[in-house]
Design a protein around this motif. Structure first.
Motif, PDB file in Angstrom:
ATOM      1  N   SER A  94      24.095  58.702  46.422  1.00 19.66           N
ATOM      2  CA  SER A  94      25.495  59.509  46.900  1.00 19.66           C
ATOM      3  C   SER A  94      25.014  60.419  48.280  1.00 19.66           C
ATOM      4  O   SER A  94      25.473  61.469  48.906  1.00 19.66           O
ATOM      5  N   ASP A  95      23.968  61.088  47.752  1.00 16.17           N
ATOM      6  CA  ASP A  95      23.410  62.196  47.782  1.00 16.17           C
ATOM      7  C   ASP A  95      20.929  62.109  47.766  1.00 16.17           C
ATOM      8  O   ASP A  95      21.171  61.488  47.877  1.00 16.17           O
ATOM      9  N   THR A  96      20.733  63.074  48.484  1.00 11.56           N
ATOM     10  CA  THR A  96      19.605  63.541  48.228  1.00 11.56           C
ATOM     11  C   THR A  96      18.638  64.552  46.880  1.00 11.56           C
ATOM     12  O   THR A  96      19.485  65.280  46.689  1.00 11.56           O
ATOM     13  N   TYR A  97      17.764  63.030  46.403  1.00 16.08           N
ATOM     14  CA  TYR A  97      17.397  63.795  45.107  1.00 16.08           C
ATOM     15  C   TYR A  97      16.300  63.900  44.967  1.00 16.08           C
ATOM     16  O   TYR A  97      15.471  63.055  45.638  1.00 16.08           O
ATOM     17  N   ILE A  98      15.125  65.076  44.674  1.00 13.82           N
ATOM     18  CA  ILE A  98      14.342  65.447  44.669  1.00 13.82           C
ATOM     19  C   ILE A  98      13.169  65.306  43.352  1.00 13.82           C
ATOM     20  O   ILE A  98      13.872  65.825  42.227  1.00 13.82           O
ATOM     21  N   ALA A  99      11.569  64.695  44.007  1.00 10.21           N
ATOM     22  CA  ALA A  99      11.672  64.214  42.751  1.00 10.21           C
ATOM     23  C   ALA A  99      10.794  65.651  41.832  1.00 10.21           C
ATOM     24  O   ALA A  99      10.498  66.394  42.544  1.00 10.21           O
ATOM     25  N   GLU A 100      10.986  65.272  40.431  1.00 10.25           N
ATOM     26  CA  GLU A 100      10.844  66.666  39.402  1.00 10.25           C
ATOM     27  C   GLU A 100       9.521  66.285  38.724  1.00 10.25           C
ATOM     28  O   GLU A 100       8.850  67.085  38.882  1.00 10.25           O
ATOM     29  N   GLY A 137      20.116  72.407  43.279  1.00 10.82           N
ATOM     30  CA  GLY A 137      18.669  73.592  43.254  1.00 10.82           C
ATOM     31  C   GLY A 137      18.168  73.351  42.344  1.00 10.82           C
ATOM     32  O   GLY A 137      16.700  73.285  42.581  1.00 10.82           O
ATOM     33  N   ASN A 138      18.130  72.707  40.972  1.00 10.00           N
ATOM     34  CA  ASN A 138      17.078  72.606  40.167  1.00 10.00           C
ATOM     35  C   ASN A 138      17.076  71.368  38.848  1.00 10.00           C
ATOM     36  O   ASN A 138      18.525  71.452  38.608  1.00 10.00           O
ATOM     37  N   ILE A 139      16.353  71.039  38.363  1.00 11.08           N
ATOM     38  CA  ILE A 139      16.753  69.716  37.450  1.00 11.08           C
ATOM     39  C   ILE A 139      17.605  70.497  36.190  1.00 11.08           C
ATOM     40  O   ILE A 139      18.472  69.620  35.802  1.00 11.08           O
ATOM     41  N   SER A 140      17.986  71.881  35.791  1.00  6.25           N
ATOM     42  CA  SER A 140      18.514  72.457  34.496  1.00  6.25           C
ATOM     43  C   SER A 140      19.989  72.454  34.124  1.00  6.25           C
ATOM     44  O   SER A 140      20.733  71.730  34.224  1.00  6.25           O
ATOM     45  N   VAL A 143      20.532  68.240  35.029  1.00  8.66           N
ATOM     46  CA  VAL A 143      20.588  67.430  34.120  1.00  8.66           C
ATOM     47  C   VAL A 143      22.255  67.172  33.144  1.00  8.66           C
ATOM     48  O   VAL A 143      22.535  65.732  32.539  1.00  8.66           O
ATOM     49  N   ASP A 144      22.619  67.209  32.584  1.00  8.75           N
ATOM     50  CA  ASP A 144      24.359  67.361  32.303  1.00  8.75           C
ATOM     51  C   ASP A 144      25.986  67.167  33.402  1.00  8.75           C
ATOM     52  O   ASP A 144      26.426  66.772  32.682  1.00  8.75           O
ATOM     53  N   LYS A 145      25.081  66.544  34.915  1.00  8.30           N
ATOM     54  CA  LYS A 145      26.608  66.233  35.327  1.00  8.30           C
ATOM     55  C   LYS A 145      26.042  64.781  35.808  1.00  8.30           C
ATOM     56  O   LYS A 145      25.250  64.139  35.881  1.00  8.30           O
ATOM     57  N   ALA A 146      27.601  64.265  36.013  1.00  2.47           N
ATOM     58  CA  ALA A 146      27.824  62.860  36.524  1.00  2.47           C
ATOM     59  C   ALA A 146      26.828  62.330  37.283  1.00  2.47           C
ATOM     60  O   ALA A 146      26.112  60.932  37.243  1.00  2.47           O
ATOM     61  N   ASP A 147      26.407  62.790  38.284  1.00  2.34           N
ATOM     62  CA  ASP A 147      25.915  62.244  39.418  1.00  2.34           C
ATOM     63  C   ASP A 147      24.167  63.199  39.677  1.00  2.34           C
ATOM     64  O   ASP A 147      23.507  63.405  40.538  1.00  2.34           O
ATOM     65  N   GLY A 148      24.138  64.036  38.597  1.00  2.00           N
ATOM     66  CA  GLY A 148      22.698  64.598  38.402  1.00  2.00           C
ATOM     67  C   GLY A 148      21.207  64.530  38.830  1.00  2.00           C
ATOM     68  O   GLY A 148      20.953  64.921  39.734  1.00  2.00           O
ATOM     69  N   LEU A 149      20.847  63.350  38.202  1.00  2.00           N
ATOM     70  CA  LEU A 149      19.823  62.649  37.939  1.00  2.00           C
ATOM     71  C   LEU A 149      19.411  61.420  38.748  1.00  2.00           C
ATOM     72  O   LEU A 149      20.497  60.810  38.438  1.00  2.00           O
ATOM     73  N   ALA A 150      18.052  60.764  39.354  1.00  2.00           N
ATOM     74  CA  ALA A 150      18.547  59.405  39.893  1.00  2.00           C
ATOM     75  C   ALA A 150      17.106  59.501  39.157  1.00  2.00           C
ATOM     76  O   ALA A 150      16.189  60.850  39.703  1.00  2.00           O
ATOM     77  N   VAL A 151      16.710  58.042  38.791  1.00  2.00           N
ATOM     78  CA  VAL A 151      15.370  57.871  38.001  1.00  2.00           C
ATOM     79  C   VAL A 151      15.255  56.393  38.447  1.00  2.00           C
ATOM     80  O   VAL A 151      16.064  55.351  38.787  1.00  2.00           O
TER      81      VAL A 151
END
Length: 320
Positions: A94-100, A137-140, A143-151
């Motif tokens: 749904s969005d753009t995700y940044i590699a951490e 804005g950042n991983i912290s 991390v707890d958002k429904a759409d927060g992470l893409a792995v």
């Protein structure tokens, strides 16, 4: 999946009284209904090539002058991507995700190690590339958002010597113990990934380590990564979970994977019709010790009854 917060709060491990069966006591999310990893049952996959188009990778082919941070955090080998210039989009995201960061899960023997399984078959190692949603804005904050992470998940198979991964393995002597880290030269991420990335599975799930937030859009690629047996041995024999100051016998970090979790009412999606094949055909697939994937059948039956019992308990609980 080991991300930020993995060392926060209560102590957890992969074995014994602090192992995965007990995580939900201190981390309630670990007892949720959208947990990861799962067994990818391809016969149940919904093929959706229109929605699951090829993922668009930005910056994965570039190398900056910045170093990566290679770390032993007591749970895995993790490589921090210090420059946040690698991103993914498309492919149903749904969005753009940044590699951490990226990290590994591996077994003490070739017949286990991956967190996800494919029709009951496990692989000797699995790599996760963790991305956070750019809008947070950042991983912290993600991390707890429904759409927060893409792995992005990749399976490994024993095969040819992998010179690209050897660049990482060569530094293992500097991170043998928990909380040790070292700066290493950056590597183009595209060199660490398979050549063909159009075929993949997709489902919604969670972190595979405490606190097990159900915030991950998982993409598991069909094509595997080859690595030599002697390179896997380096993971198994040089990386320890205890501190250097502990003294005594070093504790091997192998088998740092969470068992597969109940699927409940979630859907597994596939990006191409070729990925949806009859699971029965996998019974002839040979794994490392010469046994067929059919040997995992008792595990699948046990998981079925466990998930059924858990679903019954939830229904009973919410009806009270």
């Amino acid at each position: 999946m080991t991300v930020v917060l993995s060392n926060a709060g209560n102590i957890w491990t992969y074995r014994g009284s602090l192992g995965p069966d007990h995580w939900h006591i201190d981390y309630p999310h670990c007892g949720g209904t959208h947990q990861s990893p799962i067994d990818l049952q391809t016969r149940d996959a919904v093929v959706d090539p229109t929605h699951l188009s090829p993922i668009v990778f930005y910056g994965y082919d570039r190398v900056s002058n910045l170093n990566y941070t290679l770390e032993n955090n007591g749970h895995t080998v993790q490589i921090g991507l210090n420059e946040k210039t690698m991103m993914i989009s498309g492919g149903g995201l749904s969005d753009t995700y940044i590699a951490e960061q990226f990290h590994f899960h591996w077994g003490a023997v070739d017949e286990r190690g991956s967190e996800h399984s494919l029709n009951g078959r496990y692989f000797p190692m699995e790599m996760h590339i963790v991305h956070y949603n750019k809008k947070y804005g950042n991983i912290s904050s993600s991390v707890d958002k429904a759409d927060g992470l893409a792995v992005l998940g990749f399976f490994f198979e024993v095969g040819r010597f992998n010179f690209h991964f050897q660049e990482i393995i060569n530094n293992f002597g500097d991170i043998q113990y928990n909380d040790e880290k070292v700066q290493i030269h950056s590597i183009p991420m595209i060199d660490l990934m398979p050549a063909r990335l159009a075929n993949y599975y997709r489902y919604v799930g969670s972190l595979t380590t405490p606190p097990c937030y159900e915030s991950v859009t998982w993409t598991i690629f069909n094509e595997t990564i080859e690595i030599a047996e002697e390179q896997l041995v380096q993971f198994r024999t040089t990386i320890f979970e205890n501190d250097k100051s502990d003294g005594g016998v070093s504790m091997d970090l192998s088998d740092d994977y969470r068992p597969v979790q109940c699927m409940f009412r979630r859907r597994l999606y596939a990006s191409h019709p070729s990925l949806k094949y009859n699971a029965a055909t996998q019974n002839v697939m040979v794994v490392g010790d010469g046994n067929s994937a059919a040997s995992n059948e008792p595990h699948r039956i046990s998981l079925f009854f466990m998930c059924s019992a858990w679903l019954w308990f939830l229904q009973l609980f919410f009806s009270l």
